[in-house]
Each structure stands twice: as structure tokens, then as C-alpha cells.
Design an enzyme around this catalytic site. Structure first.
Site, PDB file in Angstrom:
ATOM      1  N   SER A  25     -12.492  -2.068  34.886  1.00  0.00           N
ATOM      2  CA  SER A  25     -12.403  -1.972  33.429  1.00  0.00           C
ATOM      3  C   SER A  25     -11.197  -1.166  32.948  1.00  0.00           C
ATOM      4  O   SER A  25     -10.850  -1.233  31.772  1.00  0.00           O
ATOM      5  CB  SER A  25     -13.677  -1.348  32.856  1.00  0.00           C
ATOM      6  OG  SER A  25     -13.784   0.018  33.230  1.00  0.00           O
ATOM      7  N   LYS A  84     -13.223   5.813  30.520  1.00  0.00           N
ATOM      8  CA  LYS A  84     -12.570   4.972  29.513  1.00  0.00           C
ATOM      9  C   LYS A  84     -11.462   5.783  28.848  1.00  0.00           C
ATOM     10  O   LYS A  84     -11.298   6.982  29.088  1.00  0.00           O
ATOM     11  CB  LYS A  84     -13.563   4.518  28.424  1.00  0.00           C
ATOM     12  CG  LYS A  84     -14.805   3.800  28.933  1.00  0.00           C
ATOM     13  CD  LYS A  84     -14.514   2.419  29.485  1.00  0.00           C
ATOM     14  CE  LYS A  84     -15.805   1.729  29.956  1.00  0.00           C
ATOM     15  NZ  LYS A  84     -15.510   0.471  30.685  1.00  0.00           N
TER      16      LYS A  84
END
Length: 289
Positions: free
Chosen positions: A69, A139
Site C-alpha cells: 500500500s 500510511k
């Protein structure tokens, strides 16, 4: 000459114990012998483990990247070091930083992580291996508390109305948000809005807007900022904040929102005493009449 030579010969290797009065009756038999290496080894290991635990708890911790990701910034299997010290001094996440955070709840319900063995759990606990905690995510911070963030299909991500140029870190061929447009979202104070660099392969804040916080993550859940890729060696690199987040307009826009509300708040604060004073005067006049 012979006497002096004999005196020099009575020494024990030229090392003295500092006892000036014991020259005549100390023949070295009571000198302390150095400990055996094998006796000291458990103590050294214990100290090393304690230091590793303290470093992992308060300073730096290693984490392993479990997914794609955050490509191309981070690859699956990379080991990053996370700064855990600055949050202890009140530092909060900033736009553009790559952060590790605990699952706020519901983000990883469908994710199954491999069960670590006893040795892996122990080494992870003291910080000598990347964390075996399966409930952590990594993230990039896109917006912080007080910001308004949005992204329409075919457009760039906007923070406080300012478009972000994400070509430095977004995965090649990805769009900023075409797979999941969102917003506008008002990020609550003490929270962050996060997105993966591989936008079309990241279940980030966009995909959890039905949860408490509308997809935002509380700063209390943030473990720290990932500041370097430490392993493998050929992947070693720093993780700086991209230039697009240094735009003065981002903070200026956020400040202008606050300043626009300030006059109204000040006017209200000034009106309250005036209304109370006028009411008191009218009441006094009626009483006197």
C-alpha cells in the site's frame, strides 16, 4: 645494585592496588582475580536486553512493511525505524510524514497475519526484531486537525483548498483518488487523515468513512514517524516530507479559516456584557418607578 634489582623483582607485573601501607606485607596473593568471561556473559546479555527494551519503548522501534500500500516509497518486506521519542514531548504528526499507527478499530478486521513463534514474539518485544503486532498500519499523513481535505474524480487532492502535487511519491500510473473520491472532510482537532502512496491498492482513510471519525485517525493511536528504511541495506533511505507539503498556502489557508471565525467570536464575547449591562439598567429603572 643487587639489592635494587631484587626490589624491582618483587613487584607483581607493575600493577598496584593503591594501598601505600601494604608494600611490606602484601605479596599479591589477595589481589582480586578478573571474573571469567563466561560468568560475565549473562550480565552483559541482561544489560543489552534491558537497553534494547528501553530503546524500543521510548526511542526507536523497527517495523516490517506487510503490504504494497505504500509503494514505491516502501516495498513489502522493508524494515523501517520509527521515532517514538518526539511524541513523548508533545510532538504531533505533520502533513507529509509517514507514520505508524494502531488500528483505530475496524480497519484490519479482515486481515489475517501469520502467527509469530515464541522467539519472534520475544525479540519483537525487546525491539531486536520488527514488531510482530498485527494491528499496526503505516500510511502518509495528508491532513491534520483543523484541515479540510477533499479529492474529486479526475482532480488532485486538495488540503484547505490548495492542490497537492503528489508526483514525488504517488505510485507510477496511479491517480490521486479516482478509485475512491471523497470529501470535503473536516479533520477533527487531534486527528489525521492518512492515505497510502499506492492509491489504487490502499484501504486508507477513504475506505473507513463509515466508522467513528469519518476515516480519520486519532493522534493517540499514532506510534511515531517512520524516518528511515533500515533494511535491506540496498534499500537504505531517509523518509523526508515531500516539498508539496511545504507550501505556505496550506497553513495560511487553515489560519484564514480560523481568523474568519475570530471576529464573530470576539463580537459575541463583546456583546454579552453589553446586553447584560442594558438589562440591568432597564430592571433598575422599573424598580425605581
Amino acid at each position: 645494585m643487587t639489592d635494587r634489582s631484587a626490589e624491582r623483582g618483587n613487584g607483581s607485573g607493575g600493577i598496584h592496588d593503591g594501598d601505600r601501607d601494604g608494600d611490606s606485607d602484601n605479596d599479591g596473593s589477595d589481589a582480586r582475580k578478573p571474573r571469567s568471561f563466561w560468568k560475565e556473559l549473562p550480565l552483559l546479555i541482561g544489560i543489552a536486553l534491558l537497553l534494547a527494551l528501553l530503546i524500543k519503548t521510548f526511542l526507536v522501534q523497527a517495523f516490517s512493511i506487510p503490504s504494497d500500500s505504500m509503494q514505491d516509497t516502501l516495498q513489502r518486506g522493508d524494515r523501517v525505524l520509527v521515532d517514538k521519542l518526539t511524541p513523548w514531548f508533545g510532538s504531533e504528526p505533520e502533513r507529509g510524514e509517514v507514520v505508524v499507527f494502531h488500528d483505530p478499530g475496524g480497519w484490519l478486521d479482515s486481515t489475517q497475519a501469520p502467527e509469530p513463534n515464541v522467539a519472534q514474539r520475544f525479540l519483537s518485544f525487546i525491539g531486536l526484531m520488527p514488531s510482530a503486532e498485527e494491528k499496526d498500519l503505516i500510511k502518509r499523513v495528508i491532513a491534520v486537525g483543523g484541515d479540510t481535505v477533499e479529492c474529486k474524480k479526475g482532480e488532485k487532492v486538495h488540503v484547505n483548498g490548495v492542490p497537492l502535487n503528489e508526483t514525488d511519491y504517488i505510485y507510477p500510473g496511479n491517480t490521486p483518488c479516482d478509485d475512491k473520491p471523497f470529501g470535503p472532510i473536516d479533520v477533527p482537532k487531534g486527528s489525521i487523515w492518512v492515505m497510502g502512496d499506492h492509491r489504487q491498492n490502499s484501504l486508507d482513510s477513504r475506505y473507513h468513512q463509515e466508522l467513528t471519525g469519518n476515516g480519520t485517525v486519532s493522534n493517540d493511536e499514532v506510534v511515531g514517524r517512520a524516518f528511515v528504511v533500515a533494511w535491506p541495506i540496498n534499500r537504505w533511505s531517509l523518509l523526508p516530507v515531500p516539498d508539496t507539503f511545504d507550501q505556505s498556502g496550506l497553513s495560511a489557508a487553515a489560519a484564514s479559516v480560523a481568523s474568519a471565525a475570530a471576529p464573530g467570536a470576539l463580537g459575541l464575547a463583546g456583546a454579552v456584557p453589553l446586553v447584560l449591562w442594558r438589562r440591568r439598567r432597564l430592571t433598575r429603572g422599573r424598580t425605581a418607578g
